[in-house]
Design an enzyme around this catalytic site. Structure first.
Site, PDB file in Angstrom:
ATOM      1  N   ALA A 108      -0.459   4.000   9.153  1.00 14.39           N
ATOM      2  CA  ALA A 108      -1.065   2.738   9.297  1.00 14.39           C
ATOM      3  C   ALA A 108      -2.661   2.917   8.581  1.00 14.39           C
ATOM      4  O   ALA A 108      -3.126   3.968   8.311  1.00 14.39           O
ATOM      5  CB  ALA A 108      -1.709   2.942  10.920  1.00 14.39           C
ATOM      6  N   ASP A 109      -2.914   1.649   8.252  1.00 10.64           N
ATOM      7  CA  ASP A 109      -4.393   1.553   7.869  1.00 10.64           C
ATOM      8  C   ASP A 109      -5.592   1.099   9.075  1.00 10.64           C
ATOM      9  O   ASP A 109      -6.732   1.296   8.544  1.00 10.64           O
ATOM     10  CB  ASP A 109      -4.316   0.584   6.623  1.00 10.64           C
ATOM     11  CG  ASP A 109      -3.576   1.136   5.389  1.00 10.64           C
ATOM     12  OD1 ASP A 109      -4.355   1.632   4.398  1.00 10.64           O
ATOM     13  OD2 ASP A 109      -2.373   1.145   5.206  1.00 10.64           O
TER      14      ASP A 109
END
Length: 374
Positions: free
Chosen positions: A255-256
């Protein structure tokens, strides 16, 4: 009991006063490291994706600013503690703008700025610079520990779930690159895969190629081959057929940014996998440290999605030749992230604190409560 961790690839080479970053845009054909000497160097490395992966971006930014500041002090360009403090604050703001979607970069530099604000600017320039160097080095060391915890928690949880239906070894599907090249060491989602491999519980990892930058094909496969991890590369469009025809125990992605309700910004194509996993009854997990959690953003509707140059789609990365016909009525849309709704994260969110499963009703996740956990 998990086995000891092995040595992994390193994309960040740091010693006091020196930082070199692996140019990941050239892998796997070339292994090239570039020295970071200035703040502009680290901005360019992040913007041009020579360094990529939310944790690696944050760590590299902190170390890059530290090295650039120390160099300016050493050559006399910054003569007082107040000049160093001002340079640090300006540099954090500058580098923070290099890529907008990954929250690790913003959180890291925001926190560093808050600490720089408290520095005693009456001290000599060298002492103020040294104080920031120590903060940046702590960011680097912390990320290694976070990854170790994520990989242990994730592997144990997935194995426990698999044993309920008689599986002793598991097969995992992933996208992009979330390994040692995307972090300071080991990785997040690929770190979970690594732990399964170290414990002899991994049947196979399937890696989506991840167009248009091919991080899966170029980087994840590269890491797996280097360490002997059993891996099968697939085209992005083959994921649905894979889930239908092969036993996939879990989809695990990185995830960012993870919003308050669990909506997750990650590499383009992640949303596709989540929809497919839901249809095929495959558990879908997001692996990220709490540094990636963003309780201040209510949902994915409020996340700025970075769009990059059309040439990334139309031009061959190696030959630099255009491979798509041009024309006045042709347009190119190249978002490099998408938003996976929290309700599709059916397995849970894996952090260094453990695995948080979804609630039965909306909102399926309360990110603030995860952040608040001891």
């Amino acid at each position: 009991m998990s086995r000891p961790h092995h040595a992994t690839l390193e994309s960040i080479k740091y010693t006091s006063g020196s930082l070199s970053l692996l140019d990941q845009s050239k892998l796997p054909l070339e292994t090239v490291f570039h020295d970071v000497l200035t703040v502009e160097d680290i901005w360019s490395a992040i913007k041009e994706m020579r360094v990529r992966g939310a944790p690696a971006i944050a760590v590299s930014a902190a170390l890059g600013i530290a090295v650039a500041t120390q160099r300016k002090v050493d050559c006399g360009a910054l003569k007082s503690g107040s000049e160093v403090q001002a340079f640090l604050l300006k540099s954090c703001d500058f580098v923070m703008a290099s890529r907008p979607t990954a929250v690790n970069l913003f959180n890291c530099l925001r926190d560093l700025k808050a600490q720089v604000d408290k520095f005693d600017s009456t001290k000599p320039a060298g002492e103020v610079a040294k104080a920031f160097v120590e903060l940046a080095e702590a960011v680097y060391a912390e990320d290694v520990g976070l990854n170790e915890s994520i990989m242990r928690h994730g592997a144990a949880h997935i194995l426990a779930a698999a044993k309920e239906y008689g599986r002793e070894k598991v097969s995992i599907l992933t996208i992009c690159n979330t390994g040692a090249l995307a972090t300071s060491r080991y990785g997040t989602a690929l770190g979970v895969v690594r732990q399964l491999f170290y414990d002899d519980k991994l049947e196979k990892v399937y890696a989506c190629e991840t167009r248009p930058w091919n991080q899966g094909a170029r980087l994840t496969v590269y890491e797996c081959v280097q360490e002997g991890i059993p891996c099968t590369l697939i085209c992005d469009g083959a994921a649905s057929s894979l889930m239908r025809s092969h036993k996939i125990d879990a989809v695990v992605v990185g995830a960012d940014r993870i919003c308050q309700n669990g909506d997750t910004a990650n590499k383009i194509g992640t949303y596709n996998l989540a929809v497919l996993a839901k249809f095929h009854g495959v558990k879908f997990y997001v692996a990220a440290s709490t540094k990636t959690l963003d309780a201040e953003t209510a949902s994915g509707d409020h996340v700025h999605i970075e769009e990059r140059e059309p040439t990334e789609i139309t031009t061959n990365m190696v030959t630099k030749q255009r491979v798509v016909v041009d024309g006045p009525h042709l347009s190119i849309w190249n978002p490099v992230f998408d938003i996976t709704p929290g309700e599709l994260i059916t397995g849970g969110i894996i952090t260094e604190k453990g695995v948080q499963g979804p609630a039965a009703s909306t909102p399926h996740y309360d990110i603030a409560s995860i952040v608040a956990q001891e």
